[in-house]
Write an enzyme that holds these catalytic residues in place. Sequence first.
Site, PDB file in Angstrom:
ATOM      1  N   ARG A 103      83.728   7.014  12.842  1.00  0.00           N
ATOM      2  CA  ARG A 103      84.842   7.791  13.363  1.00  0.00           C
ATOM      3  C   ARG A 103      85.741   6.881  14.176  1.00  0.00           C
ATOM      4  O   ARG A 103      85.278   6.235  15.110  1.00  0.00           O
ATOM      5  CB  ARG A 103      84.278   8.922  14.228  1.00  0.00           C
ATOM      6  CG  ARG A 103      85.261  10.019  14.479  1.00  0.00           C
ATOM      7  CD  ARG A 103      84.572  11.170  15.174  1.00  0.00           C
ATOM      8  NE  ARG A 103      84.197  10.851  16.546  1.00  0.00           N
ATOM      9  CZ  ARG A 103      84.014  11.759  17.486  1.00  0.00           C
ATOM     10  NH1 ARG A 103      84.151  13.030  17.195  1.00  0.00           N
ATOM     11  NH2 ARG A 103      83.676  11.414  18.702  1.00  0.00           N
ATOM     12  N   THR A 107      91.812   8.108  16.769  1.00  0.00           N
ATOM     13  CA  THR A 107      92.376   9.243  15.993  1.00  0.00           C
ATOM     14  C   THR A 107      91.325  10.312  15.712  1.00  0.00           C
ATOM     15  O   THR A 107      91.671  11.419  15.299  1.00  0.00           O
ATOM     16  CB  THR A 107      92.894   8.740  14.633  1.00  0.00           C
ATOM     17  OG1 THR A 107      91.766   8.215  13.896  1.00  0.00           O
ATOM     18  CG2 THR A 107      93.946   7.661  14.793  1.00  0.00           C
ATOM     19  N   ASP A 198      75.857   9.888  21.925  1.00  0.00           N
ATOM     20  CA  ASP A 198      76.138   9.279  20.619  1.00  0.00           C
ATOM     21  C   ASP A 198      74.845   9.190  19.810  1.00  0.00           C
ATOM     22  O   ASP A 198      73.951   8.404  20.127  1.00  0.00           O
ATOM     23  CB  ASP A 198      76.750   7.882  20.825  1.00  0.00           C
ATOM     24  CG  ASP A 198      77.280   7.316  19.520  1.00  0.00           C
ATOM     25  OD1 ASP A 198      76.496   7.252  18.548  1.00  0.00           O
ATOM     26  OD2 ASP A 198      78.467   6.960  19.460  1.00  0.00           O
ATOM     27  N   ASP A 201      73.951   5.710  18.155  1.00  0.00           N
ATOM     28  CA  ASP A 201      73.520   4.712  19.142  1.00  0.00           C
ATOM     29  C   ASP A 201      72.123   5.026  19.679  1.00  0.00           C
ATOM     30  O   ASP A 201      71.327   4.116  19.919  1.00  0.00           O
ATOM     31  CB  ASP A 201      74.518   4.651  20.303  1.00  0.00           C
ATOM     32  CG  ASP A 201      75.755   3.857  19.944  1.00  0.00           C
ATOM     33  OD1 ASP A 201      75.727   3.126  18.935  1.00  0.00           O
ATOM     34  OD2 ASP A 201      76.761   3.970  20.663  1.00  0.00           O
TER      35      ASP A 201
HETATM   36  C1  PRP Z   1      79.217  10.434  14.405  1.00  0.00           C
HETATM   37  C2  PRP Z   1      78.334  11.457  13.736  1.00  0.00           C
HETATM   38  C3  PRP Z   1      79.217  11.991  12.660  1.00  0.00           C
HETATM   39  C4  PRP Z   1      80.582  11.971  13.325  1.00  0.00           C
HETATM   40  C5  PRP Z   1      80.892  13.365  13.786  1.00  0.00           C
HETATM   41  O1  PRP Z   1      79.248   9.265  13.694  1.00  0.00           O
HETATM   42  O2  PRP Z   1      77.125  10.909  13.265  1.00  0.00           O
HETATM   43  O3  PRP Z   1      79.237  11.204  11.481  1.00  0.00           O
HETATM   44  O4  PRP Z   1      80.476  11.080  14.439  1.00  0.00           O
HETATM   45  O5  PRP Z   1      82.165  13.434  14.306  1.00  0.00           O
HETATM   46  P1  PRP Z   1      83.307  14.305  13.640  1.00  0.00           P
HETATM   47  O6  PRP Z   1      82.743  15.644  13.320  1.00  0.00           O
HETATM   48  O7  PRP Z   1      84.376  14.352  14.698  1.00  0.00           O
HETATM   49  O8  PRP Z   1      83.793  13.586  12.393  1.00  0.00           O
HETATM   50  P2  PRP Z   1      79.820   7.899  14.327  1.00  0.00           P
HETATM   51  O9  PRP Z   1      81.270   7.738  14.040  1.00  0.00           O
HETATM   52  O10 PRP Z   1      79.423   7.822  15.766  1.00  0.00           O
HETATM   53  O11 PRP Z   1      79.081   6.802  13.459  1.00  0.00           O
HETATM   54  P3  PRP Z   1      77.555   6.321  13.485  1.00  0.00           P
HETATM   55  O12 PRP Z   1      76.739   7.388  12.837  1.00  0.00           O
HETATM   56  O13 PRP Z   1      77.593   5.076  12.665  1.00  0.00           O
HETATM   57  O14 PRP Z   1      77.146   6.059  14.906  1.00  0.00           O
HETATM   58  N1  URA Z   2      79.348  11.766  17.401  1.00  0.00           N
HETATM   59  C1  URA Z   2      78.239  11.736  18.180  1.00  0.00           C
HETATM   60  O1  URA Z   2      77.313  10.932  17.943  1.00  0.00           O
HETATM   61  N2  URA Z   2      78.174  12.582  19.223  1.00  0.00           N
HETATM   62  C2  URA Z   2      79.149  13.471  19.501  1.00  0.00           C
HETATM   63  O2  URA Z   2      79.013  14.238  20.478  1.00  0.00           O
HETATM   64  C3  URA Z   2      80.292  13.486  18.680  1.00  0.00           C
HETATM   65  C4  URA Z   2      80.351  12.624  17.637  1.00  0.00           C
END
Ligand code: PRP
Ligand code: URA
Length: 207
Positions: A103, A107, A198, A201
């Site tokens: 994400r 944005t 997160d 993470d």
């Molecule tokens: C997180 C989560 C989703 C997304 C949700 O991923 O695992 O994929 O954010 O957010 P949204 O509904 O606003 O799209 P992240 O971008 O943190 O990536 P990661 O799984 O690699 O940590």
């Molecule tokens: N992605 C995450 O991992 N946590 C949140 O709360 C939103 C997006």
Amino acid sequence: MARIVELKHPLVSHHLATLRDKSTPPHLFREQVGRLSLLLAYEATAELPLEPICIETPLATMECLRLGCRIGLVPILRAGLGMSDAIQNLIPQAEVWHLGFYRDESTFQPVEYYQKFSDSPPEVVLIVDPMLATGGSACEGIRRVKEWGVEHISFLCIIAAPEGIEKVSATHPDVGIFTCAIDDHLNEQAYIVPGLGDAGDRIFNTL
Ligand code: PRP
Ligand code: URA
């Protein structure tokens, strides 16, 4: 209107409490993601089609039932991997195909970096990602899986924000959403509140 299922079960509440706690270390966090994913998958697969099969018990011949369709798991990388690994233990014959999105933190739009799908799609797909925040990643993931040719899609997440549920159910009303909890709101950084922080993470110990 999309089918929205929020699991109500003492084990879900119990495991969620540990998952959300900021003092929970990554190894336990991963275990809890796995446990909650199994409970979600159990609920989301309640209507899978079955077919008859004739087997021999040590005492008699018997007609049994087995799963009658190809099932795909599509984790959205990275965090979805924590869910698909657990669900694969429950459904060993499931195929696992991957979608990689991160994400964009200014944005909040999903940015694709990986897609691995076969030429012939499974009949049923469970898309898994622990967090449904704005709904951007889920909507894009569902769009890709539909484009692949899959007709029966469910989206499984551990925590959902009302904003994400609204977006996914408006964009893809034919896709069922299964979640362990619907939280209160998103903050200015589009993080779910109270949430768990997160998820990627915490699973991968990259805080
Ligand atoms: C997180 C989560 C989703 C997304 C949700 O991923 O695992 O994929 O954010 O957010 P949204 O509904 O606003 O799209 P992240 O971008 O943190 O990536 P990661 O799984 O690699 O940590
Ligand atoms: N992605 C995450 O991992 N946590 C949140 O709360 C939103 C997006």
